[in-house]
Write a protein that holds these residues in place. Structure first.
Motif, PDB file in Angstrom:
ATOM      1  N   LEU A 247       0.832  -1.203   0.000  1.00 11.36           N
ATOM      2  CA  LEU A 247       0.000   0.000   0.000  1.00 11.36           C
ATOM      3  C   LEU A 247       0.870   1.257   0.000  1.00 11.36           C
ATOM      4  O   LEU A 247       0.605   2.216  -0.723  1.00 11.36           O
ATOM      5  N   GLU A 248       1.923   1.239   0.827  1.00 11.80           N
ATOM      6  CA  GLU A 248       2.829   2.387   0.906  1.00 11.80           C
ATOM      7  C   GLU A 248       3.551   2.608  -0.408  1.00 11.80           C
ATOM      8  O   GLU A 248       3.629   3.716  -0.918  1.00 11.80           O
ATOM      9  N   GLU A 249       4.029   1.506  -0.962  1.00 10.74           N
ATOM     10  CA  GLU A 249       4.804   1.556  -2.189  1.00 10.74           C
ATOM     11  C   GLU A 249       3.976   2.099  -3.359  1.00 10.74           C
ATOM     12  O   GLU A 249       4.446   2.912  -4.148  1.00 10.74           O
ATOM     13  N   LYS A 250       2.723   1.639  -3.445  1.00 11.00           N
ATOM     14  CA  LYS A 250       1.882   2.006  -4.581  1.00 11.00           C
ATOM     15  C   LYS A 250       1.026   3.239  -4.315  1.00 11.00           C
ATOM     16  O   LYS A 250       0.328   3.708  -5.214  1.00 11.00           O
ATOM     17  N   GLY A 251       1.016   3.709  -3.074  1.00  5.57           N
ATOM     18  CA  GLY A 251       0.177   4.857  -2.754  1.00  5.57           C
ATOM     19  C   GLY A 251      -1.306   4.515  -2.769  1.00  5.57           C
ATOM     20  O   GLY A 251      -2.157   5.393  -2.812  1.00  5.57           O
ATOM     21  N   GLU A 252      -1.617   3.218  -2.743  1.00  6.34           N
ATOM     22  CA  GLU A 252      -3.019   2.755  -2.750  1.00  6.34           C
ATOM     23  C   GLU A 252      -3.581   2.834  -1.324  1.00  6.34           C
ATOM     24  O   GLU A 252      -2.895   2.508  -0.370  1.00  6.34           O
ATOM     25  N   ARG A 253      -4.851   3.312  -1.186  1.00  8.78           N
ATOM     26  CA  ARG A 253      -5.429   3.404   0.158  1.00  8.78           C
ATOM     27  C   ARG A 253      -6.733   2.638   0.309  1.00  8.78           C
ATOM     28  O   ARG A 253      -7.397   2.737   1.325  1.00  8.78           O
ATOM     29  N   LEU A 254      -7.163   1.915  -0.728  1.00  6.89           N
ATOM     30  CA  LEU A 254      -8.339   1.042  -0.648  1.00  6.89           C
ATOM     31  C   LEU A 254      -9.549   1.759  -0.056  1.00  6.89           C
ATOM     32  O   LEU A 254     -10.008   1.446   1.044  1.00  6.89           O
ATOM     33  N   ALA A 255     -10.069   2.696  -0.817  1.00  9.22           N
ATOM     34  CA  ALA A 255     -11.134   3.575  -0.339  1.00  9.22           C
ATOM     35  C   ALA A 255     -12.393   2.822   0.105  1.00  9.22           C
ATOM     36  O   ALA A 255     -13.106   3.277   1.002  1.00  9.22           O
ATOM     37  N   THR A 256     -12.669   1.648  -0.506  1.00 13.36           N
ATOM     38  CA  THR A 256     -13.916   0.948  -0.146  1.00 13.36           C
ATOM     39  C   THR A 256     -13.768   0.106   1.123  1.00 13.36           C
ATOM     40  O   THR A 256     -14.756  -0.305   1.707  1.00 13.36           O
ATOM     41  N   LEU A 257     -12.527  -0.166   1.532  1.00 12.21           N
ATOM     42  CA  LEU A 257     -12.307  -1.048   2.692  1.00 12.21           C
ATOM     43  C   LEU A 257     -12.811  -0.384   3.972  1.00 12.21           C
ATOM     44  O   LEU A 257     -12.500   0.773   4.248  1.00 12.21           O
ATOM     45  N   ARG A 258     -13.645  -1.110   4.725  1.00 12.40           N
ATOM     46  CA  ARG A 258     -14.197  -0.571   5.964  1.00 12.40           C
ATOM     47  C   ARG A 258     -13.713  -1.298   7.193  1.00 12.40           C
ATOM     48  O   ARG A 258     -13.711  -0.764   8.293  1.00 12.40           O
ATOM     49  N   HIS A 259     -13.379  -2.561   7.000  1.00 14.06           N
ATOM     50  CA  HIS A 259     -13.235  -3.424   8.161  1.00 14.06           C
ATOM     51  C   HIS A 259     -12.131  -4.440   7.892  1.00 14.06           C
ATOM     52  O   HIS A 259     -12.200  -5.188   6.929  1.00 14.06           O
ATOM     53  N   LEU A 260     -11.122  -4.419   8.738  1.00 14.24           N
ATOM     54  CA  LEU A 260     -10.021  -5.363   8.563  1.00 14.24           C
ATOM     55  C   LEU A 260      -9.799  -6.077   9.890  1.00 14.24           C
ATOM     56  O   LEU A 260      -9.490  -5.443  10.904  1.00 14.24           O
ATOM     57  N   SER A 261      -9.988  -7.384   9.899  1.00 11.92           N
ATOM     58  CA  SER A 261      -9.711  -8.108  11.136  1.00 11.92           C
ATOM     59  C   SER A 261      -8.420  -8.891  10.966  1.00 11.92           C
ATOM     60  O   SER A 261      -8.054  -9.295   9.860  1.00 11.92           O
ATOM     61  N   TYR A 262      -7.745  -9.049  12.075  1.00 10.58           N
ATOM     62  CA  TYR A 262      -6.473  -9.769  12.037  1.00 10.58           C
ATOM     63  C   TYR A 262      -6.402 -10.688  13.243  1.00 10.58           C
ATOM     64  O   TYR A 262      -7.026 -10.451  14.276  1.00 10.58           O
TER      65      TYR A 262
END
Lengths: 517, 99
Positions: A247-262
């Motif tokens: 994400l950092e490398e490509k400058g992508e921020r995934l605007a639709t992502l709301r919820h990330l569980s780990y």
């Protein structure tokens, strides 16, 4: 009642929504039910007792899982990353069985007695053939899932999850059709992981679309999340770090992502703080669970994350490294070696009780008659009821009668700029029972055993300061991201201990003793 | 009527179907539209008046007195009752999902 009831309900209530695949041309819930029913009809015609799966993520996973329930046969997802000999040994344990295998994997399990092999394409053809399903599906107490635990040691155990465990988990943790119309989950955990099983069941009951990533790479994950307008995803810690790099490398921020569980391992605090900064629009959930408990038993909610990060109170801030609080449907206790209940702040074994807790293996029940299950994980609860998991019970270091958690020392060492990754283990010691050792994977920043020893001593008690440091390029992990402490322990234990009281000559130039005691 | 968790039932008067989630603390009769529910495998008798009200798919119905909890797995006419007491809808919980 069996797991397939969840699919029947979704087919009834969420008919127009896409179940699996892309929003434009994926398969809708009634189609998925039709395929599972037809596949169940085919399965019922086979002599197989168990339905095994050997393959990457695909729609075969939900079709086969539900078909097995409809045909009242256990479903056993197999680990395709195992070496051939181990894979064949496990497959033989499923006999009499039918293995649904990806085309390029089928040959690996051919010729095992009592094991019939069908390729993915042939199985999907049967799923589309309109076979009549059996009249009666699995009962609540029948086995739904057999999972060969990845294990960090020894012969894999076959964990047993019954239909009643899994349906109790789903009914108590998610609401029927609780997903918004546009929600889509990206599933990248392998199908033989319990999170892959619970992902199928929860998404079904929620009515949430699932998009499968065949096999994880961070680049493919990011691209698919963006292209499929993914809103929900679950990752293990090693995946998250690599996703953040991309994400950092490509400058992508995934605007639709709301919820990330780990979940599935210890997440370094630095990683999660970095994730929170990089993706401020995303809700983060840390989940802790085991195969034997039908997946999640405790969660650190998005609100907990925000409060911890914003707090000036060190005890609240520390909760970012916790797994949150137990699910309301469960009881959870910390117990000592005599099985006595321990107070807040005391380190012991995590025990759980609840309808989702199976605690059972083929041929062995670990769950007690009163329903309590000793997890073999060590941890402690803070005053607010937040659970801190410190690792496997066997990994706790007992030095001179003091219980020392490797995780706490590892966290401190990870905060040093010269440390990229670290494993802290206990080595046998004639005088103290065990002594603390650290295996460090260094960064480009030059450091030394003396410096790291001083770093730990300044932040923790001296008894928690490693006496030995070993430097290695990489640490050993299994494929689901679990650190193989046992491997390191065996390797280092095989070497003679340094002499005391004066630091003696070491057996390897890369080992340095920092403390004579 | 053995109301064990996981057992499946259907309304004698409509298409509605149910799964028992939590057993009641004492024995009693589970009814839909005022008539005792049937085992899932039983034949529904022909005829009979269409009952009032509706059971909604995916809703959970509970009897506070006994702890009985029933999930509606197929929607249909008829309101559930236990020993004559109408069951009430159990409020949905909001948990942070981990899946």
């Amino acid at each position: 009642m069996n797991t397939a009831l969840l699919l029947e309900m979704a087919a009834d209530g969420a008919g127009e929504r896409v179940a699996i695949g892309s929003a434009a041309d994926g398969c809708v819930w009634p189609e998925l039910l039709d395929r599972a029913r037809s596949a169940a009809g085919w399965l019922a015609s086979r002599p197989a007792g168990t339905v095994a799966h050997l393959g990457l993520n695909s729609q075969v996973v939900p079709v086969a899982l539900y078909a097995a329930g409809l045909a009242a046969k256990p479903f056993a997802p197999l680990n395709y990353r195992l070496p051939d000999a181990d894979l064949r040994r496990i497959t033989a344990r499923t006999a009499p069985s039918v293995v649904i295998a990806d085309e390029d994997m089928a040959a690996r399990v051919q010729g095992i007695e009592g094991v019939e092999v069908i390729t993915r394409a042939a199985f999907l053809a049967e799923a589309g053939a309109g076979h009549e399903p059996p009249a009666i599906g699995a009962e609540p107490d029948d086995i739904a899932i057999l999972l060969f635990t990845s294990g960090t040691t020894g012969e894999p155990k076959a964990a047993v999850l019954r239909h009643r465990h899994l349906t109790a988990y789903v009914l108590s943790s998610v609401d029927f059709l609780g997903a918004a119309d546009d929600e889509a989950a990206l599933v990248s955990v392998p199908p033989y992981h319990v999170a892959g099983v619970s992902a199928v069941l929860s998404a079904t009951y929620l009515g949430r679309r699932t998009v499968y990533l065949e096999s994880f790479t961070p680049e493919a994950w990011v691209a698919l999340a963006r292209d499929e307008a993914i809103t929900h995803a679950m990752v293990v810690p090693t995946m998250l770090g690599r996703v953040l790099d991309v994400l950092e490398e490509k400058g992508e921020r995934l605007a639709t992502l709301r919820h990330l569980s780990y979940g599935g391992g210890r997440m370094p605090a630095a990683s999660i703080e970095r994730a929170l900064k990089l993706l401020p629009h995303v809700d983060f959930v840390n989940a802790y669970g085991l195969t034997e408990t039908s997946s999640t038993v405790a969660v650190l909610s998005p609100q907990d994350h925000r409060e911890a990060v914003a707090s000036a109170d060190v005890d609240v801030r520390r909760r970012l490294g916790s797994v949150g609080r137990p699910l309301p449907a469960l009881e959870l206790e910390i117990r000592g070696a005599g099985e006595e209940r321990l107070a807040a702040g005391e380190l012991g074994e995590i025990w759980v009780r609840g309808e989702q807790v199976a605690g059972e293996y083929l041929g062995h029940r670990a769950i007690r008659d009163d329903g309590w299950f000793p997890t073999n994980d060590s941890g402690w609860l803070d005053e607010g009821g937040f659970l801190f998991v410190e690792g496997r019970l066997d990994d706790v270091i007992v030095r001179g009668g003091e219980n020392i958690s490797p995780g706490e020392i590892e966290d401190v060492l990870r905060g040093h700029p010269g440390v990229a990754d670290v494993a802290v283990i206990g080595l046998p010691d004639d005088e103290w029972g065990e002594r603390v050792a650290a295996v460090v994977s260094p960064t480009d920043v030059k450091t030394s055993a003396e410096e790291l020893g001083a770093w730990v001593r300044a932040r923790l008690r001296s008894t928690k300061t490693p006496e030995l440091f070993e430097f290695r390029d990489v640490l050993p992990y299994n494929e689901t991201g679990k650190l193989l402490r046992r491997t390191l322990k065996q390797e280092l234990s095989a070497r003679p201990a340094p002499a005391r009281p004066a630091p003696g000559p070491t057996t390897s130039s890369s080992i340095a003793s920092t403390r004579g005691c | 009527m053995k109301l064990t968790p996981g057992s499946r039932w259907k309304c004698a008067l409509s298409e509605a179907e149910f799964v028992l989630v939590r057993a009641p603390s004492m024995e009693g009769e589970l009814a839909c539209g005022g008539l005792a529910v049937l085992a899932a495998a039983a034949e529904r008798p022909a005829g009979g008046a269409k009952p009032e009200g509706e059971s909604l798919l995916g809703k959970r119905y509970t009897d506070v007195d006994t702890g009985l909890e029933v999930l509606c797995s197929k929607a249909g006419k008829g309101i559930l009752s236990f020993d004559g007491r109408a069951l009430t809808i159990k409020e949905a919980k909001r948990l942070p999902s981990s899946d």
